[in-house]
Enzyme design. Structure first.
Site, short mmCIF file in Angstrom:
data_model
loop_
_atom_site.label_atom_id
_atom_site.label_comp_id
_atom_site.label_asym_id
_atom_site.label_seq_id
_atom_site.Cartn_x
_atom_site.Cartn_y
_atom_site.Cartn_z
N LYS A 177 33.32 -10.40 -19.44
CA LYS A 177 33.00 -9.24 -18.71
C LYS A 177 32.25 -8.35 -19.82
O LYS A 177 32.80 -7.11 -19.77
CB LYS A 177 33.96 -8.42 -18.05
CG LYS A 177 34.65 -9.15 -16.82
CD LYS A 177 35.73 -8.39 -16.10
CE LYS A 177 36.44 -8.91 -14.82
NZ LYS A 177 37.40 -9.90 -15.46
N GLN A 231 46.98 -8.52 -5.04
CA GLN A 231 45.72 -8.68 -4.50
C GLN A 231 45.85 -8.25 -3.05
O GLN A 231 46.70 -8.75 -2.29
CB GLN A 231 45.37 -10.35 -4.50
CG GLN A 231 45.04 -10.72 -5.70
CD GLN A 231 43.70 -10.42 -6.29
OE1 GLN A 231 43.12 -9.61 -5.89
NE2 GLN A 231 43.29 -11.17 -7.37
N ASN A 288 21.91 -4.14 -27.07
CA ASN A 288 21.64 -4.97 -27.91
C ASN A 288 23.01 -5.62 -28.33
O ASN A 288 22.89 -6.98 -28.53
CB ASN A 288 21.38 -4.35 -29.47
CG ASN A 288 21.16 -4.84 -30.65
OD1 ASN A 288 20.21 -5.91 -30.55
ND2 ASN A 288 21.70 -4.75 -31.64
N THR A 289 24.22 -4.92 -28.31
CA THR A 289 25.48 -5.42 -28.34
C THR A 289 25.84 -6.49 -27.38
O THR A 289 26.43 -7.68 -27.69
CB THR A 289 26.49 -4.38 -28.55
OG1 THR A 289 26.15 -3.49 -29.32
CG2 THR A 289 27.74 -4.99 -28.70
#
Ligand code: C5P
Length: 246
Positions: free
Chosen positions: A68, A202, A74-75
């Site tokens: 994720k 959940q 850029n990173t």
């Protein structure tokens, strides 16, 4: 029938939520040929210093690298270069990186001739509408927000998104059947109590059968298999249920 089970194997991703190589190896050995795709998240990736990925490659398993990525363009691109080099089946970045980052990462995959599926994380399932309103001052409900993020992801040439199986129907309807939905929050009937609840964290759950019928392409399932008394039997029962919906 056997072909349908083979097809079902290509729709089931088992979440390897473990922190040590021995635990990971024990489960993968137990499940053997019945499981072909595993999800590697932050817990297993960091605790094994990435070794879990090499191990799964050795075992000829497909990998969903669920790290994720969320950072400046850029990173994120540098992190994705590494994910591309790991030659995984799919990996993900947050849709909230914005369309520029998503488009640039899609281009990066093309540049490297990568076959990895690039998946966008939409709204994390632990957030509810109150959280969303608090963070973004957004008046959209979760489904509207997920659909909007998915629309931007599709425009940015992403392969698909992570969403709840409840949302996959509307995503397919609005964005087409080729836009991939990867769905956690799936609970087979044998894990539910009399009230149809899963008894864990959940909430918005669906059975594997209903999730596939609602358009989910991939089901990410952890505890119903990893915590089962007999994980192989649980995995086979889930594959059977998926195959009935195909
Ligand atoms: O054990 P369980 O079946 O709930 O595992 C689901 C997996 O999917 C976990 O690894 C969880 O972190 C992940 N996940 C999720 N909801 C999301 C994204 C990932 O449950 N929105």
């Amino acid at each position: 029938m056997n072909n349908l089970i083979e097809d079902a194997k290509n729709r089931l991703i088992v979440a390897l939520d473990y922190s040590s190589m021995p635990d990971i190896e024990k489960l993968v050995e137990k499940l053997g040929e019945s499981i072909s795709i595993y999800k590697v998240g932050l817990e297993s990736y960091l605790n094994t210093e990435g070794k879990v990925v090499d191990y799964l490659h050795q075992k000829k398993k497909k990998i969903f690298l669920d790290l994720k990525f969320h950072d400046i363009t850029n990173t994120v691109k540098m992190a994705c270069e590494n994910a591309i080099r790991k030659n995984v089946f799919m990996f993900n970045i947050h849709c909230s990186n914005g369309s520029r980052t998503m488009s640039e990462v899609s281009e990066l995959l093309k540049k490297h001739n990568s076959q990895s599926l690039l998946i966008g994380v939409t709204v994390l399932t632990n957030l509810d509408e109150k959280d969303i309103n608090e963070i973004f001052k957004s008046t959209l409900n979760i489904e509207e927000l997920v659909l909007n993020m998915a629309t931007v992801a599709k425009k940015s040439n992403m392969s698909g998104i992570v969403c709840s199986p409840n949302e996959s129907g509307i995503i397919k309807e609005k964005l087409g059947k080729d836009f991939i939905t990867v769905c956690p929050g799936v609970r087979p009937k044998f894990t539910l109590d009399q009230n149809g609840k899963s008894g864990d964290d959940q909430n918005r759950i669906m059975t594997p059968y209903n999730a596939i019928k609602n358009g989910a392409d991939f089901l990410v399932i952890g505890r119903p298999i990893t915590k089962a008394e007999n994980p192989l039997e649980a995995a086979k029962a889930i594959l059977e249920e998926i195959s009935e919906a195909l």
